[in-house]
Design an enzyme around this catalytic site. Structure first.
Site, short mmCIF file in Angstrom:
data_model
loop_
_atom_site.label_atom_id
_atom_site.label_comp_id
_atom_site.label_asym_id
_atom_site.label_seq_id
_atom_site.Cartn_x
_atom_site.Cartn_y
_atom_site.Cartn_z
N ARG A 138 -37.45 -5.66 -25.31
CA ARG A 138 -37.78 -7.01 -25.82
C ARG A 138 -38.79 -7.78 -25.16
O ARG A 138 -39.69 -8.51 -25.83
CB ARG A 138 -36.22 -7.76 -25.86
CG ARG A 138 -35.43 -7.60 -27.00
CD ARG A 138 -34.02 -7.82 -26.48
NE ARG A 138 -33.68 -6.84 -25.56
CZ ARG A 138 -33.31 -5.48 -25.94
NH1 ARG A 138 -33.01 -5.26 -27.25
NH2 ARG A 138 -32.96 -4.63 -25.08
N THR A 139 -38.66 -7.93 -23.98
CA THR A 139 -39.47 -8.87 -23.27
C THR A 139 -41.21 -8.52 -23.45
O THR A 139 -41.80 -9.43 -23.87
CB THR A 139 -39.07 -9.12 -21.87
OG1 THR A 139 -37.79 -9.28 -21.52
CG2 THR A 139 -40.08 -10.22 -21.24
N LYS A 199 -50.79 4.81 -6.96
CA LYS A 199 -51.33 5.30 -5.68
C LYS A 199 -51.12 4.39 -4.59
O LYS A 199 -51.84 4.57 -3.43
CB LYS A 199 -53.03 5.11 -5.88
CG LYS A 199 -53.35 5.86 -7.26
CD LYS A 199 -54.93 5.72 -7.50
CE LYS A 199 -55.34 6.32 -8.88
NZ LYS A 199 -56.64 5.79 -9.39
N ARG A 215 -43.24 -8.20 -14.85
CA ARG A 215 -41.65 -7.84 -14.70
C ARG A 215 -41.83 -6.85 -13.48
O ARG A 215 -42.54 -5.85 -13.41
CB ARG A 215 -40.90 -7.11 -15.81
CG ARG A 215 -39.55 -6.49 -15.45
CD ARG A 215 -38.94 -6.19 -16.44
NE ARG A 215 -38.53 -7.14 -17.37
CZ ARG A 215 -37.49 -7.17 -18.35
NH1 ARG A 215 -37.28 -6.01 -18.92
NH2 ARG A 215 -37.09 -8.26 -19.08
N HIS A 245 -35.15 -14.95 -15.11
CA HIS A 245 -35.66 -14.64 -16.31
C HIS A 245 -36.09 -15.78 -17.00
O HIS A 245 -35.13 -15.66 -18.11
CB HIS A 245 -34.88 -13.41 -16.77
CG HIS A 245 -35.68 -12.54 -17.93
ND1 HIS A 245 -36.98 -13.17 -18.46
CD2 HIS A 245 -35.21 -11.49 -18.41
CE1 HIS A 245 -37.05 -12.19 -19.33
NE2 HIS A 245 -36.24 -11.16 -19.47
#
Ligand code: NCD
Length: 481
Positions: A71-72, A100, A121, A149
Site C-alpha cells: 500500500r504505502t 554491497k 521505509r 508511520h
C-alpha cells in the site's frame, strides 16, 4: 559595487513523525485531498482517484524501501503518477547498493540529486530522521522500524473524519500489537491531539511502549481512567482551543452505556518480535456483536493476516478498504504541499511542527558518552555509525518539574542520566542546577547514562552547584544583609 549576497538556504520540510505537522497543516492536507477527490474521483466510487492532473509534471518521487510494502509504496507511486510526475524506485535492498553495504546516509545523499522528494521505509527506528539529515529534498517517513508511520495516520484520520465527522470525544479502541506497530504510535498521538479518547486493547504482553504511554500522559495531557466505561482509557482533557476540524461530539450513549466509535485492528508484527508464537486475538463478526461496538467503524492499516476475519468485510461498519484507497488522495495532497504544486498552498514555509522546532540541544560527535538505549535505533547500525551523532532533545516536564533527554532519531527517552563538564572534569545528576547555570548550551558537556559510566570515563562527582546569585541576594536580603 554591490556584493552578491549568499543565497538563503531554503527550509526543507520533512515528515518523519506525525508531530512534525501542526493540526492546521493536517487540516490543510485534508482540504487538498478532498479537493483532489472532488476533482478527480470516480463517479461511482467517491474514494477512488480515477484520473490525473499535470500539476506535478516533471517532478520525480523516489521510493526507497528497505522493507516489504504494498500500500504505502504503490499508493505513493500512484499519487505521483496521478499528479503527472514520475517515479524512480528501489523496492528491494537486495538489488540496490545496500546489498554491497552502502550506508543509508550515502544512498540518500545520492538519491536526493535524482529526485525532488523521497519516501523511505526502513526496519530501524529513527532511520527516516537520519535520511532527512542527509537529504537536500523533502523526506517522508513510510515507516521506520516500530517508531512511526505518519502518512498511514493521515489516511486513518481522514477516513475517520469522512465517516464520523468528528474525532473530538470519539472513543477509539486500538486492538492487537500496540508495542510493535508503528502505525499505532503515530495514530495515538494524533488521536490525543484532536481530542479523542483512546481505549487500548493490547494482545497479551503487547501494550503501548512505556515511552509512548508516558509521552501521552506527560506531554499530550492524557489521563488514564482505569474505571472508564471501556476499562483502561486515555482521556484527553477538554480544551477550548481544540481545533475545529473534528467539531461535533460523537460520544454516543446507547441504552445508558457509551459506545466505541471506532476499532482500529493491527496485525501481530512478527518481524519485530523474537517470540513469534504468541497468542493473538481475532476480531470477527462475533467480537463485533458486543454492544459497545454496535456503532464502531472498523479500521485496519492492512495487511491483515488472520486477526481480522473476512466475515467482517460485508459488515457496513468495515471501512478498511476505503481507508487504503484514501492513500492516493492523501499522498497526492502531501506531495503537492511539500513541493508547492498547488498555487498558494505549500507546507515548506513552516518550521517545526506540533511541538515546535526540533533542535536537539545535546549534539555530540563520536562514540563517547550517552547512547540511545533502544537496541533497534539506527544509531547502533554499524553501517550508519560514522554518519550518526549522539543527538538528544531536552524535554522539560512541569509536574513534577524534571528534565529528560529524547533520542533525536528514534524518540526513545532517557530518564536517568548524569551530565559532565569536559573542561572541568566533573559530573552531576542535578540537571536543574546544570541548566540554571549553563542554560541549554550543551556544547562542552557530555551526558552519561550513569554515575559509574562517568567515573569510568575519568569524571568526578561535583557535590554542590553554587547557588543562584539572585537567590543569594534574596537570602541575604531576607537575613537583613
Ligand atoms: C503497515 C506498516 O507497514 O507499518 N502497513 C501499511 O503501511 N499499511 C502495517 C503493517 O504492516 O502491519
Amino acid at each position: 559595487m554591490t556584493t552578491a549576497r549568499p543565497a538563503k538556504k531554503p527550509i526543507i520540510r520533512h515528515v518523519v513523525s506525525i508531530n512534525d505537522l501542526t493540526n492546521k497543516e493536517i487540516e490543510q492536507i485534508f482540504e487538498v485531498a478532498q479537493a483532489y477527490l472532488d476533482e478527480l474521483a470516480d463517479k461511482s466510487l467517491p474514494y477512488r482517484i480515477g484520473c490525473g492532473t499535470t500539476l506535478g509534471a516533471k517532478s520525480i518521487l523516489a521510493t526507497l524501501f528497505y522493507e516489504p510494502s504494498t500500500r504505502t509504496r504503490l499508493s505513493f507511486e500512484s499519487a505521483m503518477l496521478r499528479l503527472g510526475g514520475e517515479n524512480i524506485t528501489s523496492a528491494d535492498p537486495n538489488t540496490s547498493s545496500a546489498a554491497k553495504g552502502e550506508s543509508l546516509a550515502d544512498s540518500v545523499r545520492v538519491i536526493s540529486n535524482y529526485a525532488d522528494i523521497i519516501v523511505i521505509r526502513h526496519p530501524k527506528d529513527g532511520a527516516a530522521r537520519l535520511a532527512a539529515d542527509y537529504s537536500t529534498v523533502p523526506v517522508i517517513n513510510g515507516g521506520d522500524g516500530s517508531h512511526e508511520h505518519p502518512t498511514q495516520t493521515l489516511c486513518d484520520l481522514f477516513t475517520l473524519k469522512t465517516k464520523k465527522k468528528t474525532l473530538r470525544n470519539l472513543s477509539v479502541a486500538i486492538a492487537g500489537d500496540l508495542k510493535g506497530s508503528r502505525t499505532v504510535h503515530s495514530f495515538v498521538y494524533a488521536l490525543a491531539r484532536f481530542g479523542a479518547h483512546i481505549a487500548p486493547r493490547p494482545a497479551p504482553g503487547m501494550d503501548l511502549p512505556a515511552h509512548v504511554d508516558k509521552r501521552l500522559r506527560e506531554e499530550f495531557r492524557c489521563t488514564i481512567d482505569p474505571n472508564g466505561p471501556f476499562g483502561a482509557l486515555y482521556c484527553t482533557p477538554d480544551e477550548p482551543h481544540q481545533p475545529t476540524l473534528f467539531a461535533e461530539p460523537e460520544f454516543k450513549i446507547v441504552g445508558g452505556k457509551p459506545t466505541i466509535g471506532a476499532v482500529y485492528v493491527t496485525r501481530f508484527q512478527k518481524e519485530r518480535w523474537s517470540n513469534k508464537d504468541q497468542t493473538y486475538p481475532t476480531v470477527d463478526a462475533e467480537f463485533l456483536k458486543q454492544p459497545e461496538f454496535s456503532h464502531a467503524s472498523v479500521l485496519h492499516p492492512l495487511p491483515r493476516v488472520g486477526e481480522l476475519d473476512v466475515s467482517v468485510d460485508s459488515d457496513s461498519r468495515a471501512i478498511y478498504f476505503q481507508q487504503a484507497a484514501y492513500g492516493v488522495p492523501i499522498r497526492m495532497a502531501l506531495i503537492s504541499l511539500l513541493l508547492g504544486l498547488r498555487k498558494g498552498k505549500s507546507l515548506h514555509r513552516f518550521e517545526g511542527g506540533f511541538e515546535g522546532a526540533r533542535v536537539p540541544p545535546y549534539d555530540q560527535p563520536g562514540n563517547e558518552g550517552l547512547q540511545c538505549s533502544n537496541p533497534n535505533c539506527i544509531v547502533h547500525d554499524p553501517s550508519e555509525r560514522p554518519y550518526v551523532r549522539n543527538k538528544f532533545q531536552l524535554i522539560k516536564l512541569s509536574s513534577p518539574p524534571r528534565q529528560k533527554l529524547r533520542c533525536a532519531y528514534c524518540e526513545t527517552d532517557v530518564e536517568d542520566f548524569v551530565i559532565a563538564s569536559k573542561k572541568n572534569k566533573w559530573f552531576t545528576p542535578d540537571m536543574a542546577s546544570f541548566l540554571r547555570i549553563n542554560g541549554e548550551n550543551f556544547r562542552d558537556f557530555l551526558a552519561f547514562s550513569s554515575a559509574s559510566e562517568a567515573e569510568n570515563a575519568g569524571f568526578h562527582l561535583r557535590k554542590h552547584f553554587a547557588p543562584q546569585p539572585g537567590l543569594q541576594r534574596a537570602k541575604a536580603r531576607a537575613r537583613g544583609g
